[in-house]
Design an enzyme around this catalytic site. Structure first.
Site, PDB file in Angstrom:
ATOM      1  N   ASP A 211       0.873  -1.162   0.000  1.00  0.00           N
ATOM      2  CA  ASP A 211       0.000   0.000   0.000  1.00  0.00           C
ATOM      3  C   ASP A 211       0.915   1.219   0.000  1.00  0.00           C
ATOM      4  O   ASP A 211       2.120   1.117   0.282  1.00  0.00           O
ATOM      5  CB  ASP A 211      -0.962  -0.006   1.197  1.00  0.00           C
ATOM      6  CG  ASP A 211      -2.160   0.926   0.957  1.00  0.00           C
ATOM      7  OD1 ASP A 211      -2.082   1.784   0.043  1.00  0.00           O
ATOM      8  OD2 ASP A 211      -3.179   0.803   1.675  1.00  0.00           O
TER       9      ASP A 211
HETATM   10  C1  NOJ Z   1      -3.939   4.097   0.042  1.00  0.00           C
HETATM   11  C2  NOJ Z   1      -5.127   3.196   0.048  1.00  0.00           C
HETATM   12  O1  NOJ Z   1      -5.155   2.465   1.251  1.00  0.00           O
HETATM   13  C3  NOJ Z   1      -5.149   2.242  -1.127  1.00  0.00           C
HETATM   14  O2  NOJ Z   1      -6.366   1.552  -1.117  1.00  0.00           O
HETATM   15  C4  NOJ Z   1      -4.985   2.980  -2.409  1.00  0.00           C
HETATM   16  O3  NOJ Z   1      -5.018   2.090  -3.492  1.00  0.00           O
HETATM   17  C5  NOJ Z   1      -3.677   3.751  -2.372  1.00  0.00           C
HETATM   18  N1  NOJ Z   1      -3.696   4.680  -1.245  1.00  0.00           N
HETATM   19  C6  NOJ Z   1      -3.423   4.533  -3.645  1.00  0.00           C
HETATM   20  O4  NOJ Z   1      -4.313   5.577  -3.723  1.00  0.00           O
END
Ligand code: NOJ
Length: 868
Positions: free
Chosen positions: A268
């Protein structure tokens, strides 16, 4: 062959993991397809091996590492291989459509897809989303979601996923993945794992036992792997003491070895914390590549945990080359896997995530290379039809005293802010973080821009005009006397209310992602009560991210109907009208339980921590979440819920009969998997850092400073850093913190529940019982029944029932249709921590079939299996 490592790491504290799961997961397993597998995987794997063998060290590293936050045109973008004309990967949110672009659709949320209980619609939604991502030139769709699963109803991101029931989520995630990937786009199952709340999400240390992990939170990820998912996103939180993206139990052992996952794990955004810890524990792609976080925190010398730092670590032998080759092979296997048939070509991204203007910088973070950045490609096709169908069929009729379907009343009052066109347009609030106007999705990265939004007020107005219905509309939730005077003047009053939630980087009214409570927002409860006080044909419509406390409306004699429409996406109003007037049969069933109070759920959102620098959360409730809690004596209380899991009314009635069970004798018994993985190969040029020339070749190229893009992550090393004692990442574990086997690429033992098949031991998916029931429509109109099968596993430690099958079946009046369910070995098993395997207990087991978890019309004990 080398046995599994049992050596605990010096730098992690894994106390719970050690008592419950005495296994660590070193090294990272090389899982190549078995010869009997889906040949498509074998072909893709072979193509990947051939491709990776042609790459240099820095080209390989480039494909593993993002170029930095906002550095390129996609939300995530890896480096490229210019020599071979191979562009880096473009990764885009999110789980309900392409985020941040125009001319794309805003689909119903994951929880709505689940509420249809229709595998066909869930698959079709995945296919349509995949089509749109591909049309924009995107390689990876950052969805679907199975974590948050929905441990607590307040969980900010529950709506992005499907349901707190792992079986329903498992089926839904698998169908969605198959749909997305059938359109030439890699899906990403996220957030792996235990990312159950937004408070403290970047630091919370979730303590979990092995059984709960397997039976609840890992379960849908197993389905995702079995469905062939190409990528998995590891989550922000820690698991039993170690960050998920640095956690060898979570990544190497469970996902790659036990579940046989052979795609790639990406972090993530900012969830990676070190060079070696992540590489050796099984991370394959670092996103967004640079280091995010406060500038005050120690910044690693390469501006990235990987990029140059990974090249350096490989050259120094700290990350073995086979591990890097494994990362890139996994990435490329998924790439080739989806680029088959009519999808072998690879369109380039034709948009920028950071602007919807036609021209803009290619490299946003450095404001460089202005160009035509948005081609405004219209990828919506005719998806509005499916979106409307899913919106309608996910609407759950919670209460109906006979008022629905409406046969055009003489007058209709629409009441409430949540029915209205958002002033300023549907995308006026950044990240959809407000409730000004109707709510059709939650907020945060799981959103998409609405191409348009049909509000309930607009749809109802048009319907009223067509049928000469006098139409009233009032927008304020706070002017209760005005709402009452409008309501009193109409034959039917439809009152709308909402409660939203989202991701913690935005906060609404003190709700930092997670909901602070389970009440309706914006005076919604008072509005409902005020309207119901003056109109005995009051219909309540809810747009909420999960359950709200609504018992007062269920009890209120003037509330004639309650509908939960969830977050239905761009066709919100049309889908609702279709159900209200009976054009579409309400087949929506609640994918969660509606407790009468927050306390009735038996779990707590953690909002404060004794040690805020190291917040720790124990998932003490084990497998007892949602209906598993409410319906198990000694845990929750049946009467503490207003509506139960699976509940939803229709417009006709059904009779259930003739439950039959046929047993498929298990003469062979269940064999634990034995054997080994392949040894991990080293692909292409073997880099040997003893040779100065080799080190030299991986330093920044000549003239680099003249074309270097600022704030861009590159794969080359800096000899000053290379020759210092610095290992590449500030405050990282160093090589001495890892057992030697962490870097050993020898073949390793397969796990008893694992195997080379995706999803683990193939025999877990063998069908052991087939169950049929007959469903007769005893009413006057054609209807869709969502037939649900629950299983009792017996014994003192199991929830009283578990969902293990569902089918939506359309039946005409007087017609009878058979419905069939298959129960697999996995469906019947519990996880045995000691054996590290699934096991069918001796407890008597029974099946229950009915239209909801508390309306179980038929049941029968399962005949004992004959085993060898
Ligand atoms: C953080 C989020 O938790 C995730 O779901 C997302 O894909 C990424 N940011 C990118 O935006």
């Amino acid at each position: 062959m080398r046995p599994l490592s049992f050596t605990p790491l010096a730098w992690v504290s894994i106390t719970t993991a050690l008592t419950e799961t005495p296994f660590l997961g070193f090294p990272s397993p090389w899982i190549s397809p078995s010869p009997s597998d889906d040949p498509a995987w074998q072909i893709a794997h072979d193509q990947a091996v051939e491709f990776v063998s042609r790459l240099t060290l820095t080209e390989k590293v480039n494909l593993t590492t993002g170029t930095g936050w906002e550095a390129d045109r996609c939300i995530g973008k890896t480096g490229s291989v210019p020599r071979l004309g191979f562009e880096g990967f473009c990764l885009m949110d999110g789980p309900l459509g392409v985020r941040y672009v125009d001319k794309a659709s805003a689909f119903p949320a994951g929880m709505n897809a689940a509420a249809t209980f229709s595998k066909r619609l869930i698959r079709a939604r995945g296919e349509s989303m995949g089509h749109e991502f591909r049309g924009k030139g995107i390689d990876v769709q950052l969805g679907p979601v199975a974590g948050a699963l929905g441990r607590t109803p307040q969980g900010g991101r529950n709506w992005e996923g499907f349901s707190p029931d792992p079986y329903l989520t498992g089926v839904a995630i698998a169908e969605t993945i198959k749909g997305i990937q059938s359109r030439g786009v890699i899906a990403c199952a996220k957030h792996y794992v235990l990312n159950e709340q937004e408070h403290f999400r970047g630091s919370v240390d979730v303590r979990i036992d092995d059984r709960t992990m397997h039976e609840l939170y890992l379960w849908p990820f197993a389905d995702a792997v079995r469905a062939g998912v190409g990528s998995v996103m590891c989550s922000y939180n820690k698991v039993n003491g170690t960050y998920a993206c640095e956690n060898e139990w979570v990544q190497n052992y469970l996902l790659k070895n036990e579940l046989g996952f052979r795609g790639f794990v990406m972090s993530d955004w900012g969830a990676q914390h070190s060079t070696l810890g992540s590489a050796l524990s099984g991370l394959d792609m670092a996103m967004p590549g640079d280091i995010m976080g406060p500038p005050t925190s120690p910044q690693p010398p390469y501006g990235s945990h990987w990029g140059g730092a990974l090249t350096q670590a490989v050259l120094k032998g700290e990350v073995p080359q086979w591990r890097l080759d494994d990362m890139v092979t996994r990435i490329m296997t998924s790439y080739f896997r989806v680029h088959t048939g009519e999808y072998t070509s690879r369109p380039e991204p034709n948009f920028s995530a950071w602007t919807q203007n036609t021209t803009g910088p290619l490299y946003k973070a450095s404001n460089r290379t202005w160009t035509t950045i948005n081609l405004h490609e219209d990828v919506q096709s005719n998806h509005s039809l499916l979106i409307r169908e899913v919106a309608a069929k996910s609407t759950v009729l919670l209460k109906n005293n006979g008022i629905l379907p409406l046969s055009h009343p003489s007058s209709l009052a629409v009441i409430g802010n949540d029915a209205q066109d958002p002033p300023g347009g549907p995308n006026a609030c950044p990240e959809r973080a407000c409730i000004t106007g109707t709510v059709a999705m939650g907020y945060g990265s799981g959103t998409a821009d609405f191409p348009y939004l049909i509000s309930p007020a607009t749809a109802l107005f048009h319907r009223s005009q067509e049928h000469n219905v006098t139409f009233f509309n009032t927008t304020s939730n706070w002017d209760l006397s005005h709402a009452q005077s409008i309501a009193a003047s109409a034959q039917v009053a439809i009152v709308f209310a909402a409660a939203t939630s989202g991701e913690n980087f935005v906060s609404i009214d003190g709700n930092a992602g997670d909901r602070n409570n389970l009440t309706l927002w914006d005076n919604g409860d008072a509005l409902i009560k005020a309207v119901a006080a003056v109109n005995n044909n009051t219909i309540v419509v809810l747009h909420t991210s999960g359950p709200v406390i609504i018992d007062y409306a269920e009890q209120h004699p003037n509330v004639s109907a309650i509908l939960w429409a969830g977050f239905p996406g761009q066709e919100s109003g049309n889908g609702l009208v279709d159900v209200l007037f009976g054009d579409v049969y309400p087949q929506g069933r609640s994918p969660f339980t509606w407790g009468k109070s927050l306390e009735s759920y038996g779990v707590e959102l953690m909002t404060t921590a004794a040690d805020p620098r190291n917040p720790r959360q124990k998932f003490d409730e084990g497998v007892f979440v949602d209906y598993r809690w409410f319906l198990t004596p000694g845990k929750g209380r049946v009467d503490s819920a207003t509506y139960h899991f699976g509940h939803g009314l229709g417009y006709t009635s059904f009779e259930y009969s003739s439950l039959t069970i046929s047993k498929h004798d298990d003469w062979e018994g269940y064999e634990p998997t034995t054997g080994t993985t392949d040894p991990a190969p080293v692909l292409g040029e073997v880099v040997d850092s003893e040779e100065e020339e080799v080190v030299e070749r991986h330093t920044f190229p000549e003239g680099f400073d003249s074309w270097r893009i600022p704030r861009y992550v590159y794969p080359w090393i800096n000899t000053t850093i290379y020759n210092s004692s610095e290992n590449g990442t500030a405050k990282s574990p160093s090589i001495g913190d890892f057992p030697p086997e962490a870097r050993d690429g020898a073949a390793q033992e397969l796990l008893p529940a694992g195997g080379r098949k995706e999803g683990g031991n193939e025999r877990l998916y063998e069908v052991l019982y087939t169950i049929t029931v007959n469903i007769k429509n005893t009413g006057k109109v054609e209807g869709v029944e969502v037939v649900q099968l629950y299983l009792s596993l017996g014994g003192p430690s199991n929830p009283s029932i578990l969902l293990r099958g569902f089918e939506d079946v359309t039946v005409s009046p007087n017609e009878t249709k058979p419905v069939t369910f298959n129960l697999t070995r996995r469906d019947l098993s519990n996880w045995n921590t000691q054996a590290q395997n699934w096991e069918i207990s001796d407890h008597e087991k029974a099946v229950f079939v009915g239209p909801s978890s508390v309306d179980l019309r038929l049941n029968q004990t399962l005949p004992t299996l004959y085993t060898a």
